[in-house]
Design a protein around this motif. Structure first.
Motif, PDB file in Angstrom:
ATOM      1  N   SER A  82       0.825  -1.211   0.000  1.00 35.18           N
ATOM      2  CA  SER A  82       0.000   0.000   0.000  1.00 35.18           C
ATOM      3  C   SER A  82       0.857   1.259   0.000  1.00 35.18           C
ATOM      4  CB  SER A  82      -0.937   0.002   1.209  1.00 35.18           C
ATOM      5  OG  SER A  82      -0.180  -0.010   2.404  1.00 35.18           O
ATOM      6  N   HIS A  83       2.097   1.136   0.473  1.00 36.63           N
ATOM      7  CA  HIS A  83       3.024   2.263   0.470  1.00 36.63           C
ATOM      8  C   HIS A  83       4.264   1.860  -0.326  1.00 36.63           C
ATOM      9  CE1 HIS A  83       4.179   6.169   1.961  1.00 36.63           C
ATOM     10  NE2 HIS A  83       5.377   5.698   2.252  1.00 36.63           N
ATOM     11  N   ALA A  84       4.639   2.652  -1.304  1.00 35.11           N
ATOM     12  CA  ALA A  84       5.765   2.320  -2.182  1.00 35.11           C
ATOM     13  C   ALA A  84       7.073   2.242  -1.408  1.00 35.11           C
ATOM     14  CB  ALA A  84       5.881   3.359  -3.300  1.00 35.11           C
ATOM     15  N   THR A  85       7.896   1.266  -1.774  1.00 35.21           N
ATOM     16  CA  THR A  85       9.192   1.063  -1.127  1.00 35.21           C
ATOM     17  C   THR A  85      10.281   1.784  -1.914  1.00 35.21           C
ATOM     18  OG1 THR A  85       9.654  -0.916  -2.418  1.00 35.21           O
ATOM     19  CG2 THR A  85       8.453  -1.227  -0.338  1.00 35.21           C
ATOM     20  N   LEU A  86      11.504   1.756  -1.379  1.00 31.97           N
ATOM     21  CA  LEU A  86      12.638   2.329  -2.108  1.00 31.97           C
ATOM     22  C   LEU A  86      12.810   1.609  -3.447  1.00 31.97           C
ATOM     23  CD1 LEU A  86      15.048   4.231  -2.397  1.00 31.97           C
ATOM     24  CD2 LEU A  86      16.412   2.584  -1.099  1.00 31.97           C
ATOM     25  N   ALA A  87      12.584   0.304  -3.471  1.00 32.82           N
ATOM     26  CA  ALA A  87      12.699  -0.455  -4.724  1.00 32.82           C
ATOM     27  C   ALA A  87      11.694   0.047  -5.758  1.00 32.82           C
ATOM     28  CB  ALA A  87      12.494  -1.943  -4.465  1.00 32.82           C
ATOM     29  N   ASP A  88      10.475   0.352  -5.331  1.00 32.61           N
ATOM     30  CA  ASP A  88       9.472   0.911  -6.249  1.00 32.61           C
ATOM     31  C   ASP A  88       9.912   2.269  -6.785  1.00 32.61           C
ATOM     32  OD1 ASP A  88       7.578  -1.210  -5.954  1.00 32.61           O
ATOM     33  OD2 ASP A  88       6.928  -0.325  -4.042  1.00 32.61           O
ATOM     34  N   HIS A  89      10.427   3.102  -5.892  1.00 34.46           N
ATOM     35  CA  HIS A  89      10.888   4.428  -6.299  1.00 34.46           C
ATOM     36  C   HIS A  89      12.092   4.331  -7.242  1.00 34.46           C
ATOM     37  CE1 HIS A  89       8.424   5.625  -2.808  1.00 34.46           C
ATOM     38  NE2 HIS A  89       8.208   6.699  -3.543  1.00 34.46           N
ATOM     39  N   PHE A  90      12.987   3.378  -6.964  1.00 39.20           N
ATOM     40  CA  PHE A  90      14.153   3.176  -7.822  1.00 39.20           C
ATOM     41  C   PHE A  90      13.725   2.707  -9.209  1.00 39.20           C
ATOM     42  CE2 PHE A  90      17.967   0.817  -9.269  1.00 39.20           C
ATOM     43  CZ  PHE A  90      18.886   1.850  -9.198  1.00 39.20           C
ATOM     44  N   TYR A  91      12.813   1.763  -9.263  1.00 40.02           N
ATOM     45  CA  TYR A  91      12.290   1.272 -10.541  1.00 40.02           C
ATOM     46  C   TYR A  91      11.628   2.408 -11.326  1.00 40.02           C
ATOM     47  CZ  TYR A  91       8.986  -0.981 -13.707  1.00 40.02           C
ATOM     48  OH  TYR A  91       8.246  -1.329 -14.815  1.00 40.02           O
ATOM     49  N   PHE A  92      10.782   3.183 -10.636  1.00 44.79           N
ATOM     50  CA  PHE A  92      10.123   4.316 -11.294  1.00 44.79           C
ATOM     51  C   PHE A  92      11.151   5.335 -11.767  1.00 44.79           C
ATOM     52  CE2 PHE A  92       8.306   8.605 -11.012  1.00 44.79           C
ATOM     53  CZ  PHE A  92       7.361   8.506 -12.033  1.00 44.79           C
ATOM     54  N   SER A  93      12.186   5.543 -10.965  1.00 42.36           N
ATOM     55  CA  SER A  93      13.238   6.491 -11.319  1.00 42.36           C
ATOM     56  C   SER A  93      13.984   6.056 -12.578  1.00 42.36           C
ATOM     57  CB  SER A  93      14.201   6.655 -10.144  1.00 42.36           C
ATOM     58  OG  SER A  93      15.163   7.646 -10.405  1.00 42.36           O
ATOM     59  N   ILE A  94      14.278   4.756 -12.689  1.00 43.13           N
ATOM     60  CA  ILE A  94      14.941   4.254 -13.900  1.00 43.13           C
ATOM     61  C   ILE A  94      14.057   4.488 -15.120  1.00 43.13           C
ATOM     62  CG2 ILE A  94      15.671   2.152 -15.111  1.00 43.13           C
ATOM     63  CD1 ILE A  94      16.695   1.089 -12.426  1.00 43.13           C
ATOM     64  N   ALA A  95      12.775   4.187 -14.985  1.00 47.91           N
ATOM     65  CA  ALA A  95      11.851   4.385 -16.106  1.00 47.91           C
ATOM     66  C   ALA A  95      11.759   5.860 -16.492  1.00 47.91           C
ATOM     67  CB  ALA A  95      10.472   3.831 -15.757  1.00 47.91           C
ATOM     68  N   SER A  96      11.814   6.744 -15.506  1.00 48.10           N
ATOM     69  CA  SER A  96      11.751   8.184 -15.795  1.00 48.10           C
ATOM     70  C   SER A  96      13.049   8.691 -16.403  1.00 48.10           C
ATOM     71  CB  SER A  96      11.461   8.967 -14.509  1.00 48.10           C
ATOM     72  OG  SER A  96      10.198   8.641 -14.005  1.00 48.10           O
ATOM     73  N   TYR A  97      14.183   8.328 -15.792  1.00 45.19           N
ATOM     74  CA  TYR A  97      15.506   8.794 -16.225  1.00 45.19           C
ATOM     75  C   TYR A  97      15.788   8.410 -17.675  1.00 45.19           C
ATOM     76  CZ  TYR A  97      20.614   9.526 -15.754  1.00 45.19           C
ATOM     77  OH  TYR A  97      21.912   9.935 -15.895  1.00 45.19           O
ATOM     78  N   THR A  98      15.402   7.205 -18.033  1.00 45.33           N
ATOM     79  CA  THR A  98      15.650   6.712 -19.393  1.00 45.33           C
ATOM     80  C   THR A  98      14.541   7.095 -20.355  1.00 45.33           C
ATOM     81  OG1 THR A  98      14.574   4.606 -18.889  1.00 45.33           O
ATOM     82  CG2 THR A  98      16.968   4.730 -18.552  1.00 45.33           C
TER      83      THR A  98
END
Length: 147
Positions: A82-98
């Motif tokens: 229910s609350h995003a983890t660091l792994a979720d944020h990292f995955y989202f960050s990779i998708a955004s950065y690229t």
């Protein structure tokens, strides 16, 4: 809140630019150094740049996590709980950065602005890395070809 988010985004851009510049400068100096112990300089450049990009993505992921924890933005969609983890944020960050933008996780609130900045920042830094790698290849392969 928009001003705070804008300042966070600009700080991240500045930090990643300075970090990227320092890494490129170090690599250029190390390769130019006649006494360098690098056996495979081009592989060193490529691997170093990959690690640099991962660190830059991690900076954004940590900022996303901080924004999420502050309650002014978050991630929605295919997150682990229910609350995003660091792994979720990292995955989202990779998708955004690229600029991949898969769409299985979407930003809400203030994270949207930072994610937009990250995409533009990622484009610039990836292009910078590609240019640097090309110049190193041209220089190193010309030297190797002359021998």
């Amino acid at each position: 809140m928009l001003l705070v988010t804008f300042l966070i985004a600009m700080t991240l851009v500045a930090l990643t630019f300075v970090m990227h510049f320092a890494i490129l400068k170090f690599l250029a100096r190390e390769i130019r150094n006649e006494g360098s112990r690098l056996k495979w300089p081009l592989l060193t450049v490529t691997f170093s740049l990959f690690v640099a990009h991962l660190l830059e993505v991690l900076l954004y992921a940590l900022a996303f996590l901080a924004i999420d924890m502050a309650g002014i933005g978050g991630l929605q969609g295919a997150v682990h709980s229910s609350h995003a983890t660091l792994a979720d944020h990292f995955y989202f960050s990779i998708a955004s950065y690229t600029t991949l933008g898969i769409g299985d996780i979407v930003p809400l609130g203030s994270i949207r602005l930072v994610a937009g900045f990250e995409a533009l920042n990622g484009l610039v830094l990836i292009a910078w890395s590609a240019s640097f790698t090309y110049l190193m290849m041209e220089r190193l392969w010309r030297i190797d070809g002359d021998e």
